[in-house]
Design an enzyme around this catalytic site. Structure first.
Site, short mmCIF file in Angstrom:
data_model
loop_
_atom_site.label_atom_id
_atom_site.label_comp_id
_atom_site.label_asym_id
_atom_site.label_seq_id
_atom_site.Cartn_x
_atom_site.Cartn_y
_atom_site.Cartn_z
CG HIS A 110 -0.51 0.30 2.51
ND1 HIS A 110 -0.34 1.58 2.98
CD2 HIS A 110 -0.17 -0.51 3.55
CE1 HIS A 110 0.07 1.56 4.23
NE2 HIS A 110 0.19 0.30 4.60
CG ASP A 161 2.02 1.45 8.14
OD1 ASP A 161 1.73 0.88 7.07
OD2 ASP A 161 1.20 1.64 9.07
CD GLU A 203 -3.21 -0.90 4.90
OE1 GLU A 203 -3.03 -1.93 5.57
OE2 GLU A 203 -3.00 0.25 5.35
CG ASP A 251 1.28 -3.07 5.46
OD1 ASP A 251 1.97 -2.08 5.75
OD2 ASP A 251 0.05 -3.12 5.64
CG HIS A 298 -1.00 4.04 12.22
ND1 HIS A 298 -2.25 3.49 12.35
CD2 HIS A 298 -0.48 3.49 11.09
CE1 HIS A 298 -2.48 2.65 11.35
NE2 HIS A 298 -1.40 2.63 10.57
#
Length: 500
Positions: free
Chosen positions: A271, A283, A316, A345, A448
């Site tokens: 992604h 990520d 994603e 990923d 994140h």
């Protein structure tokens, strides 16, 4: 990457092959190369692997970091940073001679904070149902009116025939009809908000009203016990909820070799989007860099038996939207033409683990994300386990828990596998002893967050896992048979994936 995964040691069924690291690259002697799907395929796989360098992958990551820096620190779908990321990947592939497609898809993304319900001076937590409307900052207030408690509460406007619902906050138990039907019934009678009480006492249930529903009022859920408490009270009730739904269009990037059988496509994907909060360099810039450099080094017209299709997915981070849209667009024949899907990923976590997806279902039953994965996935796992052995790493399992873009492919019956270096889960003491790194710290403490930057990439993990992308692609591009192969066309079972 979305959701949480559970990881357990894999059952290893391959011989140890001696390997060593040299300046970030792994080299094997002819004698130490593994014969997995045949010697010619292994020769080709090792040669391709040796052309994918850590420096080249880091160069791609540097470009993605530059893109984020120029676009408010993010590459999320719906932002200029994502568009620039698409352009970078497209231009890199076209400069390597690939014909590139950028199919567009539409999506709605729902965002909400925790809601609250206040009655009689007491405030309880509530959870938004997906696609609910939000409230004004001060909330919406009305008398609390409870729907009758029966097998299908609040499923029809007639359920409220003798109740003063207009201007009220309605409380209804979870039942047999869809949540959207409950919302519509209450809204038709003039309710200002709807509270749905779950039938269990675990976390507030969440749930969805449906992406295509014309929602008219805020809808939140509470636990069974909270619902029981509310049902025993009356008086002015306030619901507060910050929620919004954004509609957008985005693009996937697809490129396929001009050579090799189109009836036995080897597909590799990563992604391309980040979360809105950060640049997403691990990520999932790390997966993008590895897949992209593998495409560059393989070339657009390699001497291969099976065509290779490279995919870079959008959205994603908002629920696997791009990859799911792609799988939904394929008919049975097109699905059968994909022999296997390899997903990458997060490959360079700063406190890395070395995980393979649990294709052989060796995890305990309660730790498996899916009760059954497609036939052929076990062979893919064995290929990656063997590769990591060569790289001096002992693999552990991570479950197929719907966390990444393999999900649509496995649901469609396509054998799948891949590599993963870990996310927010903490590394155990046993794993730190096995792989190095720091115990009781997350595999990626920047997961994140805005700190998911180039400075926090683990070069060794990137080199090992990124080379594993090239190795597996090269191996299956030449040979789909052998003990680690996948079913032939006549034996493939595929399932259409319906759009929600």
């Amino acid at each position: 990457m979305v959701n949480k995964s559970r990881m357990m040691p894999a059952v290893l069924a391959v011989a140890v092959v001696v390997a060593f690291l040299t300046t970030g690259c792994i080299r094997w002697s002819t004698q130490s190369r593994p014969v997995v799907n045949g010697p010619a395929a292994a020769e080709f796989a090792v040669a391709l692997r040796n052309r994918v360098s850590t420096d080249a992958m880091m160069a791609h990551l540097s470009k993605l970091q530059d893109i984020a820096n120029a676009n408010d620190g993010t590459r999320a779908v719906g932002t200029p940073g994502y568009q620039a990321s698409v352009d970078y990947v497209v231009n890199t592939l076209r400069n390597s001679g690939f014909d590139v497609q950028t199919p567009e898809f539409s999506a709605r993304v729902f965002k909400a904070e925790k809601g609250v319900v206040t009655l009689g001076g007491n405030t309880v937590e509530a959870r938004a149902l997906e696609y609910s409307l939000g409230t004004p900052p001060d909330g919406v207030t009305g008398p609390l009116v409870a729907a009758p408690a029966d097998d299908s509460p609040g499923c029809s406007p007639s359920d409220y025939d003798r109740l003063p619902v207009s201007g009220a906050v309605v409380l209804v138990d979870r039942g047999v009809c869809p949540f959207a039907q409950k919302e519509d019934a209450a809204a038709q009678r003039g309710a200002v908000a709807l509270i749905i009480a779950d039938n269990i006492d675990e976390q507030a249930m969440g749930g969805t009203l449906g992406a295509n529903t014309d929602v008219k009022i805020p809808v939140v859920s509470v636990t069974k016990s909270v619902g029981f408490q509310l049902r025993g009270q009356s008086g002015p009730t306030t619901v507060k909820l910050t929620a919004s739904t954004q509609s957008f269009k985005a693009r996937n990037v697809i490129a396929q070799t001009k050579t090799g059988s189109s009836a036995n496509v080897v597909m590799a994907g990563a992604h391309l989007d980040s979360v809105p909060e950060g640049p997403g360099i691990n990520d999932n810039g790390s997966g993008v860099a590895a897949v992209l450099e593998t495409a560059v080094q393989l070339g657009n017209s390699p001497h291969v038996s099976n065509a290779v299709r490279f995919a870079f997915w959008g959205a994603e981070e908002f629920g696997l939207i791009g990859s799911r849209n792609y799988v939904e667009s394929l008919d049975i024949d097109a699905l059968k033409g994909i022999a296997l899907y390899l997903n990458f990923d997060m490959l360079a976590s700063p406190n890395p683990g070395y995980f393979t997806y649990d294709g052989d279902q060796s995890l305990p039953l309660d730790a498996r994300g899916q009760p059954v994965v497609p036939e052929g996935s076990a062979g893919i796992e064995r290929t990656f386990v063997a590769y990591l052995k060569m790289a001096g790493k002992t693999a552990q399992d991570t479950s197929f828990d719907g966390r990444s873009d393999y999900d649509g492919f496995t649901l469609a019956g396509i054998p799948s596998g891949g590599l993963f270096s870990g996310a927010e889960v903490k590394k155990s003491a046993e794993q730190a002893e096995l792989w190095g790194g720091t115990a009781d710290e997350p595999f990626d403490p920047n997961y994140h967050q805005k700190t998911d930057t180039l400075d926090h990439i683990d070069r060794t993990a990137l080199g090992i896992n990124g080379a594993g992308v090239a190795y597996a692609v090269g191996l299956y591009a030449q040979d789909l048979g052998g003990p680690n192969g996948v079913p032939v066309m006549a034996d493939r079972t595929r399932h259409l994936i319906a759009k929600p």
